[in-house]
Scaffold this active site. Structure first.
Site, PDB file in Angstrom:
ATOM      1  N   SER A  20       4.044 -44.078 -11.375  1.00  0.00           N
ATOM      2  CA  SER A  20       4.136 -42.711 -11.925  1.00  0.00           C
ATOM      3  C   SER A  20       5.367 -41.998 -11.383  1.00  0.00           C
ATOM      4  CB  SER A  20       2.882 -41.916 -11.562  1.00  0.00           C
ATOM      5  OG  SER A  20       2.677 -41.936 -10.153  1.00  0.00           O
ATOM      6  N   ASN A 106      -5.694 -39.575  -2.755  1.00  0.00           N
ATOM      7  CA  ASN A 106      -6.505 -38.756  -3.654  1.00  0.00           C
ATOM      8  C   ASN A 106      -6.492 -37.284  -3.259  1.00  0.00           C
ATOM      9  OD1 ASN A 106      -6.996 -41.252  -4.653  1.00  0.00           O
ATOM     10  ND2 ASN A 106      -9.177 -41.322  -4.127  1.00  0.00           N
ATOM     11  N   THR A 151      -1.754  -6.244 -43.483  1.00  0.00           N
ATOM     12  CA  THR A 151      -2.871  -7.171 -43.290  1.00  0.00           C
ATOM     13  C   THR A 151      -2.775  -8.148 -44.456  1.00  0.00           C
ATOM     14  OG1 THR A 151      -4.441  -5.880 -44.582  1.00  0.00           O
ATOM     15  CG2 THR A 151      -4.352  -5.401 -42.214  1.00  0.00           C
ATOM     16  N   HIS A 152      -3.121  -9.381 -44.238  1.00  0.00           N
ATOM     17  CA  HIS A 152      -2.951 -10.439 -45.255  1.00  0.00           C
ATOM     18  C   HIS A 152      -1.494 -10.535 -45.711  1.00  0.00           C
ATOM     19  CE1 HIS A 152      -7.404 -10.377 -45.692  1.00  0.00           C
ATOM     20  NE2 HIS A 152      -7.221  -9.083 -45.497  1.00  0.00           N
ATOM     21  N   SER A 273      24.485 -22.873 -41.408  1.00  0.00           N
ATOM     22  CA  SER A 273      24.190 -24.101 -42.134  1.00  0.00           C
ATOM     23  C   SER A 273      25.448 -24.941 -42.197  1.00  0.00           C
ATOM     24  CB  SER A 273      23.711 -23.766 -43.549  1.00  0.00           C
ATOM     25  OG  SER A 273      23.889 -24.889 -44.391  1.00  0.00           O
ATOM     26  N   LYS A 279      24.746 -18.933 -44.963  1.00  0.00           N
ATOM     27  CA  LYS A 279      23.467 -18.914 -44.252  1.00  0.00           C
ATOM     28  C   LYS A 279      23.580 -18.428 -42.813  1.00  0.00           C
ATOM     29  CE  LYS A 279      19.850 -20.254 -45.253  1.00  0.00           C
ATOM     30  NZ  LYS A 279      19.166 -21.475 -45.536  1.00  0.00           N
ATOM     31  N   ASN A 281      20.545 -18.444 -39.926  1.00  0.00           N
ATOM     32  CA  ASN A 281      19.142 -18.867 -39.819  1.00  0.00           C
ATOM     33  C   ASN A 281      18.492 -18.459 -38.502  1.00  0.00           C
ATOM     34  OD1 ASN A 281      19.263 -20.165 -42.332  1.00  0.00           O
ATOM     35  ND2 ASN A 281      20.109 -22.023 -41.405  1.00  0.00           N
ATOM     36  N   GLU A 286      12.204 -20.082 -35.049  1.00  0.00           N
ATOM     37  CA  GLU A 286      11.485 -21.243 -35.607  1.00  0.00           C
ATOM     38  C   GLU A 286      11.156 -22.258 -34.520  1.00  0.00           C
ATOM     39  OE1 GLU A 286      13.149 -21.874 -40.029  1.00  0.00           O
ATOM     40  OE2 GLU A 286      14.693 -21.686 -38.521  1.00  0.00           O
ATOM     41  N   TYR A 313     -12.452 -39.720  -7.768  1.00  0.00           N
ATOM     42  CA  TYR A 313     -11.110 -39.975  -8.293  1.00  0.00           C
ATOM     43  C   TYR A 313     -11.099 -41.229  -9.172  1.00  0.00           C
ATOM     44  CZ  TYR A 313      -6.177 -41.083  -8.679  1.00  0.00           C
ATOM     45  OH  TYR A 313      -4.931 -41.369  -9.179  1.00  0.00           O
ATOM     46  N   GLN A 318      -3.929 -39.857 -12.889  1.00  0.00           N
ATOM     47  CA  GLN A 318      -2.470 -39.906 -12.808  1.00  0.00           C
ATOM     48  C   GLN A 318      -1.839 -39.352 -14.092  1.00  0.00           C
ATOM     49  OE1 GLN A 318      -0.420 -43.144 -10.705  1.00  0.00           O
ATOM     50  NE2 GLN A 318       0.394 -43.780 -12.675  1.00  0.00           N
ATOM     51  N   LYS A 321      -0.373 -35.404 -14.936  1.00  0.00           N
ATOM     52  CA  LYS A 321       0.908 -34.780 -14.650  1.00  0.00           C
ATOM     53  C   LYS A 321       1.838 -34.642 -15.862  1.00  0.00           C
ATOM     54  CE  LYS A 321       0.684 -37.243 -10.861  1.00  0.00           C
ATOM     55  NZ  LYS A 321      -0.791 -37.102 -10.741  1.00  0.00           N
TER      56      LYS A 321
END
Ligand code: ARG
Length: 444
Positions: A20, A106, A151-152, A273, A279, A281, A286, A313, A318, A321
């Site tokens: 690891s 451990n 809303t919506h 772009s 463009k 962007n 995003e 353990y 392991q 992480k």
């Protein structure tokens, strides 16, 4: 390290699978500080002579220097950062062979991870205040700027730009509390739990706890080596913050469209772009939206590692992480990027005002005026609804008046927004102060 019991080493083909090191390399400063504290504890119990303690401390500092400076020579057989450090220490001084008394990897890895989580949680609190501050100062500057609330994603009622921006700051303040909770969850000292059954040696747990500045000792040696709740709490807080940033990012993406035109994206936070010359962007926004996917992935991946593991353990742990580190790194990067993006937002007052002058936004105001004059709300709703349908709805007042009438606690009145923006800024300052003082300095 376990040579006595074995006649033959692990297949070389399995070394990479088992190791690891590439991931837990990040833990080395914590591992070294924790080893210094453990060695001092052993010495205090009379299990390590002064001379050996001095040699070990000196050796560990040298190992740290080698790691800091990229001069540490790893071996193929170093299974993880803990074995690599102990192996190197023992090359430097034979006293190194006495260090691991009463300790297992451990409880060692449980300790290192808790030390890591405290630092990460504190850094995350401080990073989150960057975004909160940026939102609060934009909100203060736009406290009285009227815009349609949605809303919506349909025009609903008037709000202020400041109010909307603070609506993104509040969840981030809650995330700061989540990070502080994760800090408190990690603030327990597991060393002395050994592999799972503590130790027959008279270890001075309380002394080690104080040395490392932990709030409490873990109370069950089995739980102490099996528990990763503190990591799960931290990863959840990261995912929560990333989700909140993705919602902020989505509003920015929408506001920056030609259709809305509520914000102009500054050149410094936009991209062009390669094909279309016109463009500009909102890539940063995003990416914030997209990056939330990583954080959610980390949360699912850590939860999946923990699910169904027998106590205590297991090597599966392991795999905690990669998820933990990725969640923390992603959240830190995203918070820093979001702060810059918000700082560079330029609102278009005219576009906002023209969108907010839509009389339909005041339909509820008309109905509420009827309620004031004694009309039951359902009846008022129907009357105004008919006016909307027939295209005969007349705004009773300007949208600014509507905003100034919205003066309840939590409402978008400019005075309230300005006051809340100031309070939010103050909360951010207090959080930064907390982050400066946590965690305490480690032994070195
Ligand atoms: N590299 C291991 C981990 O991260 C350290 C603990 C190994 N313990 C063991 N019993 N194999 O979990």
């Amino acid at each position: 390290m376990w040579g006595g019991r074995f006649r033959r080493p692990l297949l070389p083909e399995l070394e990479r699978f088992s190791s690891s090191l590439e991931i837990d390399f990040e833990l080395y400063p914590f591992d070294i500080a924790a080893s210094i504290a453990h060695a001092r504890g052993l010495a205090a119990s009379g299990l390590l002579s002064r001379t050996r303690l001095t040699a070990i401390e000196r050796g560990l500092r040298r190992v740290k220097r080698e790691l800091d400076e990229g001069e540490f020579a790893f071996h193929d057989t170093d299974e993880d950062i803990h074995t690599a450090i102990e192996r190197r220490l023992t090359e430097i001084t034979p006293a190194g062979a006495a260090l691991h008394a009463g300790r297992s990897r451990n409880d060692q890895v449980a300790l290192d991870l808790r030390l890591y989580c405290r630092v990460a949680a504190s850094e995350l609190v401080s990073a989150i205040t960057g975004v909160v501050d940026a939102l609060a100062s934009k909100a203060r500057a736009h406290a009285g700027w009227v815009m349609p609330g949605y809303t919506h994603l349909q025009r609903a009622q008037p709000v202020t730009v400041g109010h909307h921006l603070l609506a993104h700051a509040e969840p981030l303040l809650r995330d700061a509390e989540r990070f502080r909770h994760a800090y408190a969850a990690a603030d327990e000292m597991p060393l002395g739990s050994g592999a799972l059954a503590a130790s027959t040696l008279p270890l001075q747990r309380e002394r080690v706890r104080r040395e490392l500045g932990f709030e409490r000792l873990t109370v069950n040696s089995i739980d102490a080596v099996a528990d990763r709740d503190f990591a799960l709490d931290l990863v959840y807080a990261c995912a929560s913050a990333a989700i909140h940033l993705s919602r902020l990012a989505e509003d920015i993406v929408i506001w920056a469209t030609s259709e809305f035109g509520f914000v102009r994206l500054a050149d410094e936070v936009s991209t062009g772009s390669s094909l279309m010359p016109q463009k500009k962007n909102p890539d940063i926004a995003e990416l914030l939206r997209g990056r939330a996917g990583r954080s959610i992935g980390s949360l699912v991946s850590l939860a999946a590692v923990l699910k169904g593991l027998p106590l205590a353990y297991d090597r599966d742990l392991q795999e905690d992480k990669p998820a933990l580190f990725a969640a923390v790194d992603n959240a830190l990067d995203s918070l820093d990027a979001a702060a810059l993006l918000v700082q560079h937002l330029e609102f278009d007052r005219e576009r906002l005002a023209s969108a907010a002058s839509d009389p339909a936004l005041l339909a509820t105001d008309v109905a509420e005026e009827l309620v004031r004059s004694g009309v039951p709300f359902r009846k008022a709703h129907e009357t105004v609804g008919r006016q909307v349908r027939d295209g005969s709805l007349k705004a009773p007042w300007k949208v600014q008046v509507s905003i100034s009438k919205r003066d309840l606690p939590g409402a978008p009145h400019p005075r309230r927004v300005a006051a809340r923006a100031t309070a939010v800024g103050r909360e951010a300052t207090a959080l930064r102060r907390w982050a400066k003082g946590h965690p305490p300095r480690l032994p070195s």
